[in-house]
Scaffold this motif. Structure first.
Motif, mmCIF file in Angstrom:
data_model
loop_
_atom_site.group_PDB
_atom_site.id
_atom_site.type_symbol
_atom_site.label_atom_id
_atom_site.label_comp_id
_atom_site.label_asym_id
_atom_site.label_seq_id
_atom_site.Cartn_x
_atom_site.Cartn_y
_atom_site.Cartn_z
ATOM 1 N N ALA A 320 0.836 -1.253 0.162
ATOM 2 C CA ALA A 320 -0.043 -0.041 0.125
ATOM 3 C C ALA A 320 0.868 1.298 -0.148
ATOM 4 C CB ALA A 320 -0.984 0.039 1.267
ATOM 5 N N ILE A 321 1.759 1.460 -1.090
ATOM 6 C CA ILE A 321 2.580 2.602 -1.129
ATOM 7 C C ILE A 321 2.590 2.878 -2.533
ATOM 8 C CG2 ILE A 321 4.932 3.355 -0.867
ATOM 9 C CD1 ILE A 321 5.597 1.039 0.787
ATOM 10 N N LEU A 322 2.503 4.369 -2.905
ATOM 11 C CA LEU A 322 2.611 4.523 -4.529
ATOM 12 C C LEU A 322 3.420 6.032 -4.402
ATOM 13 C CD1 LEU A 322 1.031 4.550 -7.150
ATOM 14 C CD2 LEU A 322 -0.459 6.412 -6.051
ATOM 15 N N ALA A 323 4.349 5.858 -5.499
ATOM 16 C CA ALA A 323 4.995 7.029 -5.879
ATOM 17 C C ALA A 323 4.143 7.914 -6.694
ATOM 18 C CB ALA A 323 6.227 6.563 -6.632
ATOM 19 N N VAL A 324 4.286 9.381 -6.327
ATOM 20 C CA VAL A 324 3.575 10.283 -7.242
ATOM 21 C C VAL A 324 4.479 11.500 -7.798
ATOM 22 C CG1 VAL A 324 1.687 11.697 -6.971
ATOM 23 C CG2 VAL A 324 1.550 10.035 -5.662
ATOM 24 N N ARG A 325 4.395 11.739 -9.197
ATOM 25 C CA ARG A 325 5.048 12.877 -9.647
ATOM 26 C C ARG A 325 4.049 13.879 -10.707
ATOM 27 N NH1 ARG A 325 10.239 12.487 -13.820
ATOM 28 N NH2 ARG A 325 10.485 14.587 -13.887
ATOM 29 N N VAL A 326 4.404 14.968 -10.396
ATOM 30 C CA VAL A 326 3.609 15.852 -11.107
ATOM 31 C C VAL A 326 4.691 16.109 -12.448
ATOM 32 C CG1 VAL A 326 2.995 18.383 -11.405
ATOM 33 C CG2 VAL A 326 2.262 17.100 -9.452
ATOM 34 N N VAL A 327 4.045 16.066 -13.769
ATOM 35 C CA VAL A 327 5.008 16.201 -14.823
ATOM 36 C C VAL A 327 4.389 17.123 -15.532
ATOM 37 C CG1 VAL A 327 5.689 13.964 -14.987
ATOM 38 C CG2 VAL A 327 3.600 14.720 -16.113
ATOM 39 N N ASP A 328 5.254 17.887 -16.444
ATOM 40 C CA ASP A 328 4.926 19.009 -17.363
ATOM 41 C C ASP A 328 3.577 18.613 -18.272
ATOM 42 O OD1 ASP A 328 7.054 20.189 -16.368
ATOM 43 O OD2 ASP A 328 8.263 19.859 -18.400
ATOM 44 N N GLY A 329 3.557 17.568 -18.621
ATOM 45 C CA GLY A 329 2.651 16.830 -19.662
ATOM 46 C C GLY A 329 3.032 15.684 -20.275
ATOM 47 N N LEU A 330 2.335 15.316 -21.606
ATOM 48 C CA LEU A 330 2.816 13.975 -22.145
ATOM 49 C C LEU A 330 4.317 13.528 -22.499
ATOM 50 C CD1 LEU A 330 1.187 11.450 -23.381
ATOM 51 C CD2 LEU A 330 1.319 12.728 -25.420
ATOM 52 N N ASP A 331 4.899 14.622 -22.924
ATOM 53 C CA ASP A 331 6.284 14.396 -23.229
ATOM 54 C C ASP A 331 7.127 13.505 -21.965
ATOM 55 O OD1 ASP A 331 6.631 14.431 -26.254
ATOM 56 O OD2 ASP A 331 6.250 16.701 -25.796
ATOM 57 N N GLN A 332 6.852 14.569 -20.744
ATOM 58 C CA GLN A 332 7.824 14.248 -19.639
ATOM 59 C C GLN A 332 7.122 12.857 -19.175
ATOM 60 O OE1 GLN A 332 7.907 17.082 -16.485
ATOM 61 N NE2 GLN A 332 9.815 16.496 -15.975
ATOM 62 N N ALA A 333 5.812 12.718 -19.068
ATOM 63 C CA ALA A 333 5.228 11.232 -18.852
ATOM 64 C C ALA A 333 5.772 10.280 -19.515
ATOM 65 C CB ALA A 333 3.817 11.334 -18.894
ATOM 66 N N ILE A 334 5.949 10.558 -20.798
ATOM 67 C CA ILE A 334 6.395 9.243 -21.633
ATOM 68 C C ILE A 334 7.954 9.056 -21.470
ATOM 69 C CG2 ILE A 334 6.870 8.449 -24.209
ATOM 70 C CD1 ILE A 334 4.348 9.768 -24.814
ATOM 71 N N ASP A 335 8.652 10.234 -21.292
ATOM 72 C CA ASP A 335 9.984 9.927 -20.739
ATOM 73 C C ASP A 335 10.139 9.278 -19.637
ATOM 74 O OD1 ASP A 335 12.622 10.803 -22.053
ATOM 75 O OD2 ASP A 335 12.998 11.857 -20.179
ATOM 76 N N HIS A 336 9.371 9.634 -18.540
ATOM 77 C CA HIS A 336 9.729 9.120 -17.522
ATOM 78 C C HIS A 336 9.176 7.596 -17.279
ATOM 79 C CE1 HIS A 336 9.151 8.856 -12.889
ATOM 80 N NE2 HIS A 336 8.264 7.766 -13.165
ATOM 81 N N ILE A 337 8.407 7.364 -18.334
ATOM 82 C CA ILE A 337 7.881 5.780 -18.252
ATOM 83 C C ILE A 337 8.882 4.947 -18.776
ATOM 84 C CG2 ILE A 337 6.043 4.255 -19.205
ATOM 85 C CD1 ILE A 337 4.132 6.369 -18.510
ATOM 86 N N ASN A 338 9.281 5.606 -19.897
ATOM 87 C CA ASN A 338 10.406 4.654 -20.829
ATOM 88 C C ASN A 338 11.846 4.609 -20.148
ATOM 89 O OD1 ASN A 338 8.627 3.996 -22.984
ATOM 90 N ND2 ASN A 338 9.110 5.799 -24.250
ATOM 91 N N THR A 339 11.986 5.542 -19.143
ATOM 92 C CA THR A 339 13.128 5.362 -18.440
ATOM 93 C C THR A 339 12.906 4.611 -17.037
ATOM 94 O OG1 THR A 339 13.652 7.798 -19.030
ATOM 95 C CG2 THR A 339 14.598 6.764 -17.025
#
Lengths: 421, 421
Positions: A320-339
């Motif tokens: 029951a733990i979740l990491a949370v991050r605010v991103v600029d938008g789609l590009d940063q989200a995709i970049d975070h995920i692919n990393t």
């Protein structure tokens, strides 16, 4: 006989048996599965007695209660095994299908035929039900199988192996079509994963430790699943209600599964609206939120709040733990995920067509979703009928692996006397 | 910088570039291929000058004439490279295709999308044309590529790499989308095949020695082709004319190719009729026949006759030599093939429906044929449009490998806010 010789013999026998397994027709393979299901029902008392030997030994050795639980063969566990076999019987036969036969300018007609892989090695922990599930899927797909279960389950596995062999024989198939490795010596695993001449693929079913060790040593290809660091990205154009439903379900439906969300990414534009509402839902489940600086500010006052470090982006909590991050938008989200992702399953919540299409195309994971919970990444939910495992790899099978993952395609040529000019 | 560090950097750059390559649309990838083709035409003089440096060095080092021949970049070799690239442009784009989207009872819609593998490592010998062919196929399929050619071709490969980079840049793609390893140190190969974090698959194109070495050491999956011990089986019910045509073509069309027949099996019932006729054809080509006792008796008096030993069943001659064995019939033929074949390509000559169907089903090779020459086992003949290699393996790609072999399928889910119950 030493372990290496013993495993060599098991491998040879499997290779020989694999030819008869591949030749068998659908009715014969289904007949074997039905006979095995019947035998397990009939011999339930004997199976429980064998299981008791294992449980007593395990308890004496101080096995943890959770492990004892998985080792136990309850009435309902037996019923589930039997029901699983009957469901496999009902699945369509994946073998022998010929597809795409097309004439070529030379006159030959070329297409492909789906055939068994040959010999499948399954390595798993002390869970007797895997013995039957895995044997069932391999028989259905026309493969020979070598099963290496956890040593704590050896008595139960021997008893099951006997019933499986009887079922095979009753259908006119070789008893060596399914072999249970009859030793608790760990060297047997080392031998099994280094016999590419006898074993075509290894399917490990177990924890990260087991898989990591096998990856180091195996010279046989593996269909393997290492970990599930799954992401949900709430886009600026997300429907807020869908975002709440999906982000709650993806984390809280079950904590210990590989398709559970471990990191939530939220677009800056929507974070102040959606994160506080989401926190109310997580609060009811006491989910700890590990937030980056920006999310932390928005979530201020949440009772189970912590600061995320880079390590959190790389962690599969299974809790029951979740990491949370605010991103600029789609590009940063995709970049975070692919990393950071383990390339298992990721979902975007959005009403924006272009963002949805870009996410599907550009996220490099086995399952990519729009407006759905990551918890759907599963062979049964995808309609595969059964699941032998999940693959994080890109070659051969990717994502949930059903019967097709235990097959390969060979080329078939219908000629009429053609020769190459 | 040492080799390990250098290769690490090459790998990292490839991984980063692979994302842009995967994102690029069809027009952009085709534009790059066209620019590269144009540049090779335009810079033919510079390429020949670079190639001359390689040829002079190789001659000084005493390279064998056959090797020098493969290393030479003639006018026609340059024209063939350019034409090859233009043909790749004309092929359909394998990337992005979405198939099988089906609704599930939960409400989600599930199917698969074809996507690039990511980073492909190509290891080959001193043949500059492979640099361009392989780069072309990888660009078309949206992959980043690391090319490691034979050290004798280093100057020519450097010149080609420059043109490829310019073409990529001209289409708005990253120059690191194709990298030529810029060192002749053999340790570079060792590094390339042990970087699974940066390289998704290795495609070795070269002789058996190279492949065998890579198999020992590689921790990256390979699409590999080891050898071709191909069989033709002339069944009792064969049409004699088809048998003669196919058995002659499969051996004599070209001796040095992997899909050339190396062993001929003949049913006892037809051997006395067909073998003497066949021997007349082979005699014209001075083919040496290594026959088992029974075939030897029938072929008595053939000028190039020898006795076969078990070693002959396991030998890829790549020469005007053929092993010949008389068998009882279909069962023994299938048994011989499944025991001795390298699982490349096998053909049955027969007019019997049941024998044909059994052969197709029960022979465990990448290509199985009825009434056609084994020489048809080839990406172009099969209609794949291009061929990156041939695979003897059962996982992922099997047989001739076209653009699809450089892709994988990921699951795609279209949801509407669904969560798991």
């Amino acid at each position: 006989m030493d372990i290496k010789q013993y495993m060599e013999q098991v491998g040879k026998q499997a290779r020989v048996a694999s030819r008869a397994m591949a030749r068998a027709d659908s009715a014969q393979r289904n007949r074997a599965l039905t006979l095995i299901a019947d035998a397990i029902e009939r011999e339930a008392d004997a199976l429980r007695a064998a299981n008791k030997l294992d449980l007593d030994a395990a308890a004496a050795n101080g096995l943890a209660p959770a492990m004892l639980d998985r080792l136990a063969l309850s009435d309902s566990a037996i019923a589930t095994m039997v029901e699983g076999l009957r469901q496999i019987v009902a699945l369509p036969d994946p073998i022998g299908e010929i597809s795409g036969m097309k004439f070529r300018p030379s006159g030959i007609q070329v297409g492909q035929m789906r055939v068994p892989l040959g010999v499948i090695g399954i390595i798993y922990e002390a869970r007797p039900n895997v013995t039957v599930d895995a044997a069932g899927l391999c028989i259905k797909s026309g493969n020979a199988t070598i099963l290496r279960g956890g040593s704590e389950a050896i008595n139960c596995n021997r008893a099951l192996a006997k019933l499986v062999k009887e079922g095979l024989a009753g259908a006119g198939l070789p008893g060596d079509g399914v072999q249970v490795v009859d030793t608790t010596d760990r060297a047997a695993v080392g031998a099994l994963i280094t016999m590419p001449q006898y074993v075509d693929v290894i399917v490990p079913r177990g924890g990260k430790g087991l898989i990591a060790r096998l990856m180091e040593e195996s010279t046989v290809p593996m269909i393997k699943h290492l970990d599930g660091i799954c992401h949900v990205y709430i886009d600026a154009k997300a429907d807020p209600q869908k975002a709440l439903d999906i982000a709650f379900n993806a984390k809280c439906h079950r904590y210990g599964t590989c398709n559970t969300m471990e990191t939530l990414l939220v677009s800056r534009a929507i974070a102040p609206t959606v994160l506080p509402e989401l926190a109310k839902l997580y609060a009811a489940k006491q989910v700890e939120l590990r937030a980056d600086a920006e999310a932390h500010k928005i979530l201020e006052g949440y009772p189970h709040l912590a600061h995320a470090t880079e390590e959190d982006w790389a962690t599969e909590y299974l809790a029951a733990i979740l990491a949370v991050r605010v991103v600029d938008g789609l590009d940063q989200a995709i970049d975070h995920i692919n990393t950071w992702s383990s390339k298992h399953t990721e979902s975007i919540v959005t009403e924006d067509y272009t963002d949805a299409m870009r996410f599907l195309r550009e996220v490099d994971s086995a399952s990519v979703m729009v407006n759905a919970s990551t918890r759907f990444a599963d062979g049964f939910e995808y309609g595969l009928g059964a699941e032998i495992g999940i693959s994080n790899d890109k070659l051969h099978a990717r994502g949930p692996v059903g019967l097709e993952g235990l097959t390969s395609l060979k080329y078939v040529v219908f000629g009429h006397g053609e020769v190459r000019k």
